[in-house]
Motif scaffolding. Structure first.
Motif, PDB file in Angstrom:
ATOM      1  N   LYS A  78       0.826  -1.204   0.000  1.00 19.43           N
ATOM      2  CA  LYS A  78       0.000   0.000   0.000  1.00 19.43           C
ATOM      3  C   LYS A  78       0.863   1.259   0.000  1.00 19.43           C
ATOM      4  CE  LYS A  78      -4.061  -2.009   2.205  1.00 19.43           C
ATOM      5  NZ  LYS A  78      -4.909  -2.023   3.402  1.00 19.43           N
ATOM      6  N   ARG A  79       1.927   1.254   0.817  1.00 18.15           N
ATOM      7  CA  ARG A  79       2.829   2.411   0.845  1.00 18.15           C
ATOM      8  C   ARG A  79       3.512   2.597  -0.506  1.00 18.15           C
ATOM      9  NH1 ARG A  79       5.383   0.846   6.385  1.00 18.15           N
ATOM     10  NH2 ARG A  79       6.234  -0.664   4.952  1.00 18.15           N
ATOM     11  N   LEU A  80       3.931   1.498  -1.104  1.00 19.19           N
ATOM     12  CA  LEU A  80       4.583   1.570  -2.417  1.00 19.19           C
ATOM     13  C   LEU A  80       3.616   2.098  -3.481  1.00 19.19           C
ATOM     14  CD1 LEU A  80       7.144   1.027  -4.021  1.00 19.19           C
ATOM     15  CD2 LEU A  80       6.344  -1.302  -4.385  1.00 19.19           C
ATOM     16  N   ALA A  81       2.377   1.634  -3.461  1.00 21.06           N
ATOM     17  CA  ALA A  81       1.380   2.111  -4.411  1.00 21.06           C
ATOM     18  C   ALA A  81       1.140   3.609  -4.219  1.00 21.06           C
ATOM     19  CB  ALA A  81       0.073   1.343  -4.249  1.00 21.06           C
ATOM     20  N   LYS A  82       1.087   4.073  -2.955  1.00 24.72           N
ATOM     21  CA  LYS A  82       0.909   5.500  -2.693  1.00 24.72           C
ATOM     22  C   LYS A  82       2.109   6.298  -3.199  1.00 24.72           C
ATOM     23  CE  LYS A  82      -0.089   8.747   1.048  1.00 24.72           C
ATOM     24  NZ  LYS A  82       0.751   9.792   0.549  1.00 24.72           N
ATOM     25  N   LEU A  83       3.320   5.774  -2.980  1.00 25.30           N
ATOM     26  CA  LEU A  83       4.508   6.468  -3.477  1.00 25.30           C
ATOM     27  C   LEU A  83       4.501   6.549  -5.004  1.00 25.30           C
ATOM     28  CD1 LEU A  83       7.297   5.032  -1.126  1.00 25.30           C
ATOM     29  CD2 LEU A  83       6.455   7.388  -1.204  1.00 25.30           C
ATOM     30  N   ILE A  84       4.088   5.479  -5.654  1.00 23.34           N
ATOM     31  CA  ILE A  84       4.017   5.485  -7.127  1.00 23.34           C
ATOM     32  C   ILE A  84       3.013   6.531  -7.592  1.00 23.34           C
ATOM     33  CG2 ILE A  84       3.294   4.121  -9.137  1.00 23.34           C
ATOM     34  CD1 ILE A  84       4.561   1.681  -7.728  1.00 23.34           C
ATOM     35  N   ARG A  85       1.850   6.622  -6.934  1.00 22.20           N
ATOM     36  CA  ARG A  85       0.860   7.644  -7.304  1.00 22.20           C
ATOM     37  C   ARG A  85       1.433   9.041  -7.118  1.00 22.20           C
ATOM     38  NH1 ARG A  85      -2.687   4.093  -4.573  1.00 22.20           N
ATOM     39  NH2 ARG A  85      -2.608   5.418  -2.709  1.00 22.20           N
ATOM     40  N   ASP A  86       2.155   9.235  -5.994  1.00 22.91           N
ATOM     41  CA  ASP A  86       2.764  10.547  -5.742  1.00 22.91           C
ATOM     42  C   ASP A  86       3.797  10.888  -6.822  1.00 22.91           C
ATOM     43  OD1 ASP A  86       1.214  10.879  -3.493  1.00 22.91           O
ATOM     44  OD2 ASP A  86       2.810  10.330  -2.070  1.00 22.91           O
ATOM     45  N   VAL A  87       4.614   9.910  -7.198  1.00 20.91           N
ATOM     46  CA  VAL A  87       5.610  10.148  -8.244  1.00 20.91           C
ATOM     47  C   VAL A  87       4.909  10.464  -9.562  1.00 20.91           C
ATOM     48  CG1 VAL A  87       7.400   9.038  -9.641  1.00 20.91           C
ATOM     49  CG2 VAL A  87       7.438   8.803  -7.141  1.00 20.91           C
ATOM     50  N   ASN A  88       3.862   9.724  -9.879  1.00 20.85           N
ATOM     51  CA  ASN A  88       3.111   9.992 -11.114  1.00 20.85           C
ATOM     52  C   ASN A  88       2.510  11.398 -11.094  1.00 20.85           C
ATOM     53  OD1 ASN A  88       3.674   7.537 -12.302  1.00 20.85           O
ATOM     54  ND2 ASN A  88       1.791   6.557 -11.585  1.00 20.85           N
ATOM     55  N   LYS A  89       2.006  11.853  -9.949  1.00 14.19           N
ATOM     56  CA  LYS A  89       1.478  13.218  -9.839  1.00 14.19           C
ATOM     57  C   LYS A  89       2.583  14.235 -10.091  1.00 14.19           C
ATOM     58  CE  LYS A  89      -2.232  12.324  -6.536  1.00 14.19           C
ATOM     59  NZ  LYS A  89      -2.696  12.566  -5.157  1.00 14.19           N
ATOM     60  N   CYS A  90       3.749  13.974  -9.508  1.00 19.95           N
ATOM     61  CA  CYS A  90       4.882  14.890  -9.693  1.00 19.95           C
ATOM     62  C   CYS A  90       5.293  14.946 -11.165  1.00 19.95           C
ATOM     63  CB  CYS A  90       6.072  14.466  -8.839  1.00 19.95           C
ATOM     64  SG  CYS A  90       5.805  14.737  -7.069  1.00 19.95           S
ATOM     65  N   ILE A  91       5.338  13.800 -11.815  1.00 18.04           N
ATOM     66  CA  ILE A  91       5.706  13.755 -13.243  1.00 18.04           C
ATOM     67  C   ILE A  91       4.682  14.531 -14.060  1.00 18.04           C
ATOM     68  CG2 ILE A  91       5.923  12.224 -15.246  1.00 18.04           C
ATOM     69  CD1 ILE A  91       7.173  10.152 -13.331  1.00 18.04           C
ATOM     70  N   THR A  92       3.407  14.337 -13.729  1.00 19.35           N
ATOM     71  CA  THR A  92       2.348  15.062 -14.447  1.00 19.35           C
ATOM     72  C   THR A  92       2.501  16.568 -14.249  1.00 19.35           C
ATOM     73  OG1 THR A  92       0.871  13.179 -14.102  1.00 19.35           O
ATOM     74  CG2 THR A  92      -0.151  15.243 -14.726  1.00 19.35           C
ATOM     75  N   LEU A  93       2.782  17.000 -13.021  1.00 20.44           N
ATOM     76  CA  LEU A  93       2.954  18.425 -12.758  1.00 20.44           C
ATOM     77  C   LEU A  93       4.181  18.969 -13.487  1.00 20.44           C
ATOM     78  CD1 LEU A  93       2.176  18.614  -8.925  1.00 20.44           C
ATOM     79  CD2 LEU A  93       0.819  19.552 -10.785  1.00 20.44           C
ATOM     80  N   LEU A  94       5.257  18.211 -13.568  1.00 22.20           N
ATOM     81  CA  LEU A  94       6.458  18.652 -14.267  1.00 22.20           C
ATOM     82  C   LEU A  94       6.213  18.761 -15.777  1.00 22.20           C
ATOM     83  CD1 LEU A  94       9.279  16.709 -12.399  1.00 22.20           C
ATOM     84  CD2 LEU A  94       8.860  19.170 -12.379  1.00 22.20           C
TER      85      LEU A  94
END
Length: 97
Positions: A78-94
């Motif tokens: 669950k923590r890994l999935a949340k981190l992946i979502r956070d990274v994907n959000k960051c990539i989208t924002l960049l």
């Protein structure tokens, strides 16, 4: 009755008493051996129960460790999935910048 007959009668009486005492002692000895055998059987049974209890305890301890590991695994996923979502959000924002 002369002295020889008295001595012989006394000897016969003593021998009979010794035979009776021997039979009583023999019976007591058999009873004691039976008690020892019974106690030995009880000890073996209790040792088997103790061994089984130790095995059950170790099995339960191992199952508990696996249960904790499975729970940790779910939590980690669950923590890994949340981190992946956070990274994907960051990539989208960049990408938007």
């Amino acid at each position: 009755m002369n002295a020889t007959e008295k001595t012989l009668a006394l000897f016969t009486t003593r021998v009979r008493q010794m035979i009776i005492q021997f039979e009583e002692t023999k019976k007591e000895n058999e009873d004691l051996y039976a008690m020892v055998d019974e106690r030995d059987a009880t000890i073996r049974r209790l040792e088997a129960q103790l061994t089984q209890a130790h095995q059950d305890y170790n099995n339960m301890k191992m199952a508990r460790m696996l249960e904790i590991t499975d729970g940790d695994m779910e939590s980690a996923q669950k923590r890994l999935a949340k981190l992946i979502r956070d990274v994907n959000k960051c990539i989208t924002l960049l990408k938007e910048k």
